[in-house]
Design an enzyme around this catalytic site. Structure first.
Site, PDB file in Angstrom:
ATOM      1  N   HIS A   1     -67.469  41.483  56.877  1.00 17.07           N
ATOM      2  CA  HIS A   1     -66.546  41.115  55.808  1.00 17.07           C
ATOM      3  C   HIS A   1     -65.117  40.943  56.317  1.00 17.07           C
ATOM      4  CE1 HIS A   1     -65.923  40.476  51.581  1.00 17.07           C
ATOM      5  NE2 HIS A   1     -64.989  41.407  51.498  1.00 17.07           N
TER       6      HIS A   1
ATOM      7  N   SER B   1     -62.914  37.275  49.745  1.00 13.92           N
ATOM      8  CA  SER B   1     -63.668  38.218  48.925  1.00 13.92           C
ATOM      9  C   SER B   1     -63.468  37.867  47.448  1.00 13.92           C
ATOM     10  CB  SER B   1     -63.233  39.645  49.250  1.00 13.92           C
ATOM     11  OG  SER B   1     -64.164  40.581  48.763  1.00 13.92           O
TER      12      SER B   1
ATOM     13  N   TYR C   1     -55.264  36.888  45.419  1.00 17.43           N
ATOM     14  CA  TYR C   1     -56.392  37.819  45.292  1.00 17.43           C
ATOM     15  C   TYR C   1     -56.703  38.080  43.815  1.00 17.43           C
ATOM     16  CZ  TYR C   1     -59.609  41.606  46.300  1.00 17.43           C
ATOM     17  OH  TYR C   1     -60.732  42.385  46.378  1.00 17.43           O
TER      18      TYR C   1
ATOM     19  N   ASP D   1     -72.115  40.066  56.969  1.00 17.96           N
ATOM     20  CA  ASP D   1     -71.328  40.554  55.832  1.00 17.96           C
ATOM     21  C   ASP D   1     -72.270  41.189  54.814  1.00 17.96           C
ATOM     22  OD1 ASP D   1     -69.639  41.070  53.743  1.00 17.96           O
ATOM     23  OD2 ASP D   1     -68.685  39.107  53.734  1.00 17.96           O
TER      24      ASP D   1
END
Length: 721
Positions: free
Chosen positions: A682, A563, A483, A647
């Site tokens: 999302h 993301s 991430y 999303d």
């Protein structure tokens, strides 16, 4: 890409008589005929540099042309996935392992004890309650909200006496929500539903009403139009939403992208947080003893992340990283709450603090190299004890109302399914409250934390999990997940899907990259704006470590992230396409020159900067923006891009444009596909059925493109030649 053309008779013969041969040949060559994506060039100029955007039209989520493009791409993708012979085996095993009862920790409201439960494969968790006599009943079942299970339960807040509930729902995965008010005794809806609510909590003021937040509904598409002025409202029970009063954010001097309001547990203070980005907030307080009291600033700048954890009368307990990158707890009198009056209550340490409160105590949960360590404090500052945890992993909980003497917490790690425990606040003992009955044996797996060296010499931790007895031969299918942003920490958590991956002999590796929050604010700052490349370098170094130490090789390495993690995958695969075999960017931020034009994207500027900020920032963003760094004639890894058509956090146009660029410029036979989930957002609230299908496709695509003709755990498995 060359096309193999069969005569009509040959095609009929192959389909009718030799389907298996056709599938093998397709697998071997990975041939895909991509749909033609029209180029409609639009030119933007940034600081004298012209940038051509051929696929701007895909940003229009309301157009029939975009809808047709999605349908056509999905058809190609699902046709490809259908040829993977073990796709259904993966789906069946995921369903089998997923199918166990899951129970949340309980919480008390009024005369009832509430808890969430999922029987196994229910699309959404069901809210149950138990009365004082031990009678258990279903209180609220989100599975009845929609036929396909895509309407999910969001926030829920009860009045102090437990008599009234306000809860939010999301439809199709959208961040736009509705708030419904219910009488808990009769389970009847009390009044009209509040609509067009976004990024909102719910906080009751007695029984009078509650505070919530939202934006004005945007012009154009509600799924992609920019929203940048958040407002705090008060809804008075028995009145229409149209008469709800704006408490904060209605005037230009109060304009912020994110605003929230909470009432302290004693109903004395209203606390308002306001921010323009995902990092740093102003904090205000109002004493509700006298409605004529004005809102006063606790901190009137964005130099820190500060929030209230509790109060005792006028004494406020604040959590802050102001001059304390790892966070600390301070106290201050509400009548003079500015920072110069703050006093340390739990001072900053070398580890990151995430405190909770309950039962008349404060619990300091520290993150030590990404794993939990918990201490219990009295409100006079006395350390009561360090809590001996069930193992090395992640702990959440230790929260509740002040009068509760028993609290609950959960424990998990990468190879241990989550269990919950009942904790006695007075003597520090605990016992198992709930443990899952799952057909997965943690003793067959092991996790180890290692530290590797990134490009600039920084030591980065990584936890690697796999079956015991793994042979380090460079041929183990491996997923490297990351991430690296927004001060978010990746801590050990059990995942059913990852358990299935590891059953197949897979390795699952998670590095704690810079940009995250594992080592506090300074660690975060080392991966933002003009230092964002550090994050990608860390991830690349993690991949190189796994290869060097024979956990895997480039032919058996996949990278995955969602993301901001989707950006990580996109940047890594465009910078080092040779390093990996499979790329799996999910709901990614992929157009770094235009991300701030959509929904609440401008609020991410603290981490990314914007293309309009300065020439230096523009050139830096252009240098790694995945959409702008796909090069003609480069062989990119086999790529499965995933997103949802609803999303409205990271709009799917990012994924659409990246797919179009890759399909247009890809060299060689590695497939580039996009899987667009319909009526999904999302990720939050995604139905279990859809989640299982997604993972079956992701794992199937990954293993197939690593060359596995059968699932790796099958004795006769062999690699394609």
């Amino acid at each position: 890409m060359k096309k193999i053309i069969f005569s009509i008779l040959t095609v009929v013969f192959v389909i009718a008589s030799c389907k298996k041969t056709l599938q093998k040949e397709t697998k071997k060559n990975n041939l895909v005929t991509y749909p033609k994506t029209n180029k409609k060039p639009i030119t933007d100029t940034y600081f004298g540099t012209r940038i051509i955007d051929n696929y701007r039209w895909l940003e229009d989520d309301k157009s029939a042309e975009t809808e047709d493009w999605v349908k056509t791409e999905n058809k190609v993708t699902f046709n490809y996935l259908s040829k993977i012979s073990y796709r259904d085996q993966l789906k069946n095993r995921l369903s089998e392992l997923w199918n166990y009862e899951k129970v949340s920790v309980p919480f008390k409201e009024g005369d009832f004890t509430y808890y969430f439960k999922n029987n196994g494969l229910q699309n959404q968790y069901v809210l149950h309650r138990i009365d004082k006599n031990g009678n258990d009943e279903v209180f609220l079942d989100p599975n009845t909200f929609s036929k396909d299970g895509t309407t999910s339960l969001g926030n829920l807040q009860f009045t102090k006496d437990g008599g009234t509930l306000a809860y939010s729902i999301s439809e199709g995965g959208s961040d736009w929500q509705k708030i419904i008010i219910m009488d808990t005794k009769t389970k009847e809806i009390k009044e009209d539903t509040l609509v067009d609510v976004k990024f909102s909590g719910i906080s009751w003021k007695g029984k009078e009403g509650f505070y919530y937040s939202s934006y004005d509904k945007p012009q154009g598409s509600v799924l992609s139009a920019k929203t940048d002025q958040h407002k705090l409202y008060f809804h008075k029970l028995g009145t229409p939403q149209s008469s709800d009063k704006v408490i904060f954010g209605g005037i230009s001097s109060e304009k912020h992208r994110y605003v929230s309001g909470i009432i302290t547990e004693d109903n004395r203070y209203l606390i308002i947080s306001a921010s323009t980005s995902t990092s740093g907030n102003k904090l205000f307080i109002k004493d509700l003893k006298d409605q004529n009291n004005k809102l006063s600033p606790i901190i009137d700048n964005f130099d820190s992340d500060t929030y209230i954890i509790d109060n005792k009368g006028s004494k406020l307990y604040l959590v802050t990283n102001l001059n304390a990158p790892n966070k600390k707890i301070v106290t201050v009198d509400a009548n003079n709450p500015s920072p110069e009056n703050w006093k340390d209550f739990v001072p900053e340490t070398e580890n990151v603090l995430s405190p909770t409160k309950g039962g008349g105590y404060i619990f300091a949960n520290y993150m030590v190299n990404a794993v939990s360590k918990v201490f219990q404090y009295a409100f006079n500052g006395k350390l009561i004890r360090e809590i001996t945890l069930p193992g090395v992993g992640t702990v959440n909980g230790f929260s509740g109302k002040e009068e509760e003497q028993e609290l609950y917490f959960s424990f998990t790690n990468y190879n241990t399914p989550g269990s919950s425990f009942k904790y006695n606040t007075e003597n520090g003992t605990y016992k198992v409250y709930w443990k899952p009955s799952i057909s997965f044996n943690p003793d067959d797996y092991e996790s180890s934390q290692i530290f590797f060296t990134s490009k600039d010499g920084t030591k980065i931790p990584m936890i690697i999990t796999h079956k015991k007895g793994l042979e380090l031969n460079g041929k183990n299918p491996t997923i490297l997940y990351g991430y690296g942003g927004f001060n978010i920490s990746l801590t050990p958590n059990f995942s059913i899907a990852n358990a299935v991956w590891m059953e197949q002999g897979g390795v699952y590796a998670v590095p704690n990259l810079r940009g995250g929050g594992e080592y506090g604010k300074e660690w975060h700052k080392e991966g933002v704006q003009l230092k964002k490349q550090n994050v990608f370098d860390d991830f690349i170094a993690a991949a190189e470590y796994l290869i060097k130490n024979k956990y895997t090789s480039s032919d058996f390495l996949a990278i995955r992230g969602g993301s901001n993690g989707g950006l990580l995958v996109g940047a890594t695969m465009t910078q080092r396409p040779d390093l990996i075999k499979v790329a799996l960017p999910a709901v990614g931020v992929l157009d770094m020159l235009r991300y701030h034009k959509f929904t609440a994207g401008a609020g991410w500027a603290y981490d990314y900067g914007t293309s309009e900020q300065s020439k230096e920032m523009f050139e830096y963003l252009k240098g790694y923006s995945p959409v702008h760094n796909v090069k003609v004639g480069t062989e990119y890894p086999a790529t499965l891009i995933t997103t949802g058509d609803h999303d409205d956090r990271v709009v799917p146009a990012h994924s659409f444009k990246f797919a179009a660029e890759l399909q247009d410029k890809q060299k060689g036979n590695n497939p580039v596909l996009i899987r667009v989930e319909v009526n999904a957002g999302h990720g939050a609230g995604t139905p279990v059925a859809k989640t299982i299908e997604q993972y079956a496709d992701i794992f199937g695509f990954t293993l197939f493109n690593m060359g596995f003709e059968n699932l790796p755990n099958i004795s006769n498995s062999k690699i394609k030649s």
